[in-house]
Scaffold this active site. Sequence first.
Site, PDB file in Angstrom:
ATOM      1  N   ARG A 134       5.326 -10.738   4.414  1.00  0.00           N
ATOM      2  CA  ARG A 134       5.201  -9.934   3.067  1.00  0.00           C
ATOM      3  C   ARG A 134       6.335  -9.969   2.402  1.00  0.00           C
ATOM      4  O   ARG A 134       6.569  -9.897   1.366  1.00  0.00           O
ATOM      5  CB  ARG A 134       4.861  -8.387   3.517  1.00  0.00           C
ATOM      6  CG  ARG A 134       3.387  -8.350   3.698  1.00  0.00           C
ATOM      7  CD  ARG A 134       2.962  -6.799   3.990  1.00  0.00           C
ATOM      8  NE  ARG A 134       3.136  -6.120   2.573  1.00  0.00           N
ATOM      9  CZ  ARG A 134       2.144  -5.985   1.788  1.00  0.00           C
ATOM     10  NH1 ARG A 134       0.934  -6.646   2.037  1.00  0.00           N
ATOM     11  NH2 ARG A 134       2.425  -5.640   0.543  1.00  0.00           N
ATOM     12  N   LYS A 135       7.732  -9.758   3.410  1.00  0.00           N
ATOM     13  CA  LYS A 135       8.794  -9.860   2.652  1.00  0.00           C
ATOM     14  C   LYS A 135       9.018 -11.022   1.978  1.00  0.00           C
ATOM     15  O   LYS A 135       9.785 -10.938   0.615  1.00  0.00           O
ATOM     16  CB  LYS A 135       9.975  -9.585   3.756  1.00  0.00           C
ATOM     17  CG  LYS A 135      11.302  -9.538   3.148  1.00  0.00           C
ATOM     18  CD  LYS A 135      12.340 -10.851   2.924  1.00  0.00           C
ATOM     19  CE  LYS A 135      12.634 -11.396   3.996  1.00  0.00           C
ATOM     20  NZ  LYS A 135      13.518 -12.678   3.923  1.00  0.00           N
ATOM     21  N   THR A 136       9.079 -12.307   2.498  1.00  0.00           N
ATOM     22  CA  THR A 136       9.113 -13.506   1.791  1.00  0.00           C
ATOM     23  C   THR A 136       8.432 -13.441   0.507  1.00  0.00           C
ATOM     24  O   THR A 136       8.710 -14.027  -0.469  1.00  0.00           O
ATOM     25  CB  THR A 136       9.131 -14.608   2.859  1.00  0.00           C
ATOM     26  OG1 THR A 136       9.929 -14.672   3.975  1.00  0.00           O
ATOM     27  CG2 THR A 136       9.075 -15.965   2.052  1.00  0.00           C
ATOM     28  N   VAL A 146       9.586 -11.016  -2.111  1.00  0.00           N
ATOM     29  CA  VAL A 146      10.624 -11.542  -2.743  1.00  0.00           C
ATOM     30  C   VAL A 146      10.681 -12.918  -3.925  1.00  0.00           C
ATOM     31  O   VAL A 146      11.095 -13.175  -4.847  1.00  0.00           O
ATOM     32  CB  VAL A 146      11.849 -12.116  -1.856  1.00  0.00           C
ATOM     33  CG1 VAL A 146      12.970 -12.650  -2.525  1.00  0.00           C
ATOM     34  CG2 VAL A 146      12.131 -10.689  -1.069  1.00  0.00           C
ATOM     35  N   VAL A 162      10.931  -6.151   1.749  1.00  0.00           N
ATOM     36  CA  VAL A 162      11.834  -5.327   2.840  1.00  0.00           C
ATOM     37  C   VAL A 162      12.347  -6.334   3.802  1.00  0.00           C
ATOM     38  O   VAL A 162      11.889  -6.880   4.695  1.00  0.00           O
ATOM     39  CB  VAL A 162      11.031  -4.026   3.347  1.00  0.00           C
ATOM     40  CG1 VAL A 162      11.801  -3.208   4.358  1.00  0.00           C
ATOM     41  CG2 VAL A 162      10.560  -3.246   2.251  1.00  0.00           C
TER      42      VAL A 162
END
Length: 205
Positions: A121-123, A126, A139
């Site tokens: 999810r972070k990648t 972003v 995050v």
Amino acid sequence: MDSNLAVKQLKAMEKIVNEHAEDPRLAAEGWGEDWQTLIAIMLSAQTRDTLTIKVCNELFKKYKAPSDLANASLEQVEKEIGSVNYYKTKAKRIKGTAEIIVKDGLGDSVDELVKFPGVGRKTANVYLVEVKKAAAIGVDTHLSYASQYLGWSKNKTPEKIEYDLMDLFPKKYWNQLNWIVVSFGQIFRSKTKKDALLDKISKFK
């Protein structure tokens, strides 16, 4: 935590970043192709952005399209990115990602992007902020640490912190959070210095 106070703290952190950043560019920024942005974000995990950018500049000179990277040998990709942390694992992931991009194209949502090897999810968030200008929050360890230190979230898992931040901050700040906090973490790598500044920010009323 009051939303207005959280925004005030974020702006204080942004001011510190702007005063101290010599090169504010993060690894996700400044690439000419969307697939390059995704690969750069993947390689930046647990690696300084300055090094990631240097490695990616050379990588994209050699592999000018996803098909070039997909058709390269794993050993050659490992050699090209050998200076980043966990390069063997990352080589498999970016080569596998390039193969999927050639076949199916890039995704436009978190659900589509997390199907790529090594993309969480972070990648995905972003990437969507950078490429699609989406309202999203990626995050990572920097944002997780600051969120808990400043009381923005009491949770420890990235996904729960993400939702806490979405509830706390007005939507217009979502796509600024990662850039500001990661830049802060990259500049102040000493835990002592970072904590001293976070402590100062935490006292804002």
